[in-house]
Design a protein around this motif. Sequence first.
Motif, PDB file in Angstrom:
ATOM      1  N   VAL A  20     -13.919  70.746  69.285  1.00  0.00           N
ATOM      2  CA  VAL A  20     -14.115  69.330  69.607  1.00  0.00           C
ATOM      3  C   VAL A  20     -14.386  68.540  68.325  1.00  0.00           C
ATOM      4  CG1 VAL A  20     -15.644  67.698  70.788  1.00  0.00           C
ATOM      5  CG2 VAL A  20     -14.798  69.706  71.997  1.00  0.00           C
ATOM      6  N   ILE A  23     -11.142  67.927  66.454  1.00  0.00           N
ATOM      7  CA  ILE A  23     -10.344  66.860  67.071  1.00  0.00           C
ATOM      8  C   ILE A  23     -10.954  65.505  66.738  1.00  0.00           C
ATOM      9  CG2 ILE A  23      -9.621  65.843  69.270  1.00  0.00           C
ATOM     10  CD1 ILE A  23      -9.377  68.764  70.314  1.00  0.00           C
ATOM     11  N   ASP A  24     -12.275  65.397  66.855  1.00  0.00           N
ATOM     12  CA  ASP A  24     -12.952  64.136  66.548  1.00  0.00           C
ATOM     13  C   ASP A  24     -12.683  63.683  65.107  1.00  0.00           C
ATOM     14  OD1 ASP A  24     -14.026  63.994  69.094  1.00  0.00           O
ATOM     15  OD2 ASP A  24     -15.997  64.752  68.489  1.00  0.00           O
ATOM     16  N   ASP A  30      -9.038  57.994  71.005  1.00  0.00           N
ATOM     17  CA  ASP A  30      -8.757  58.488  72.349  1.00  0.00           C
ATOM     18  C   ASP A  30      -7.293  58.283  72.714  1.00  0.00           C
ATOM     19  OD1 ASP A  30     -11.379  59.095  72.546  1.00  0.00           O
ATOM     20  OD2 ASP A  30     -11.875  57.561  74.021  1.00  0.00           O
ATOM     21  N   LEU A  39      -3.180  67.864  76.035  1.00  0.00           N
ATOM     22  CA  LEU A  39      -4.434  68.468  75.580  1.00  0.00           C
ATOM     23  C   LEU A  39      -5.642  67.564  75.781  1.00  0.00           C
ATOM     24  CD1 LEU A  39      -3.223  70.164  72.303  1.00  0.00           C
ATOM     25  CD2 LEU A  39      -3.635  71.213  74.526  1.00  0.00           C
ATOM     26  N   TRP A  40      -5.442  66.269  76.052  1.00  0.00           N
ATOM     27  CA  TRP A  40      -6.576  65.368  76.226  1.00  0.00           C
ATOM     28  C   TRP A  40      -7.445  65.771  77.402  1.00  0.00           C
ATOM     29  CZ3 TRP A  40      -8.711  62.933  72.575  1.00  0.00           C
ATOM     30  CH2 TRP A  40      -7.971  62.415  71.528  1.00  0.00           C
ATOM     31  N   ASP A  42      -8.003  68.767  78.473  1.00  0.00           N
ATOM     32  CA  ASP A  42      -8.810  69.902  78.016  1.00  0.00           C
ATOM     33  C   ASP A  42      -9.921  69.447  77.079  1.00  0.00           C
ATOM     34  OD1 ASP A  42      -7.277  71.724  79.470  1.00  0.00           O
ATOM     35  OD2 ASP A  42      -5.826  71.924  77.839  1.00  0.00           O
ATOM     36  N   TYR A  43      -9.633  68.470  76.240  1.00  0.00           N
ATOM     37  CA  TYR A  43     -10.650  67.928  75.333  1.00  0.00           C
ATOM     38  C   TYR A  43     -11.815  67.361  76.144  1.00  0.00           C
ATOM     39  CZ  TYR A  43     -12.889  64.604  72.170  1.00  0.00           C
ATOM     40  OH  TYR A  43     -13.810  63.894  71.449  1.00  0.00           O
ATOM     41  N   TYR A  44     -11.512  66.567  77.175  1.00  0.00           N
ATOM     42  CA  TYR A  44     -12.588  65.969  77.977  1.00  0.00           C
ATOM     43  C   TYR A  44     -13.345  67.023  78.783  1.00  0.00           C
ATOM     44  CZ  TYR A  44     -10.754  61.468  76.579  1.00  0.00           C
ATOM     45  OH  TYR A  44     -10.348  60.392  75.828  1.00  0.00           O
TER      46      TYR A  44
END
Length: 69
Positions: A20, A23-24, A30, A39-40, A42-44
Amino acid sequence: MKELDGADADDLLDMLDLIVNSIDEHVSGDDSTDIDPSLWDDYYKAMDTLIAYGRREPRRTIWIPKSVS
């Protein structure tokens, strides 16, 4: 096969946190197209998991007032 214990779970949460964080740090916002859009979700889910285990602060809801006419 070895059963997972608390230390293993802690290691897995550490790895999830690293993903995470990456990605950040490397994605420009966003729903950016810097990564595959699929993949968003899965990120959330990862963020929600980290929040649930106290690794991240709960997300803040942004309140936008309605226009006064």
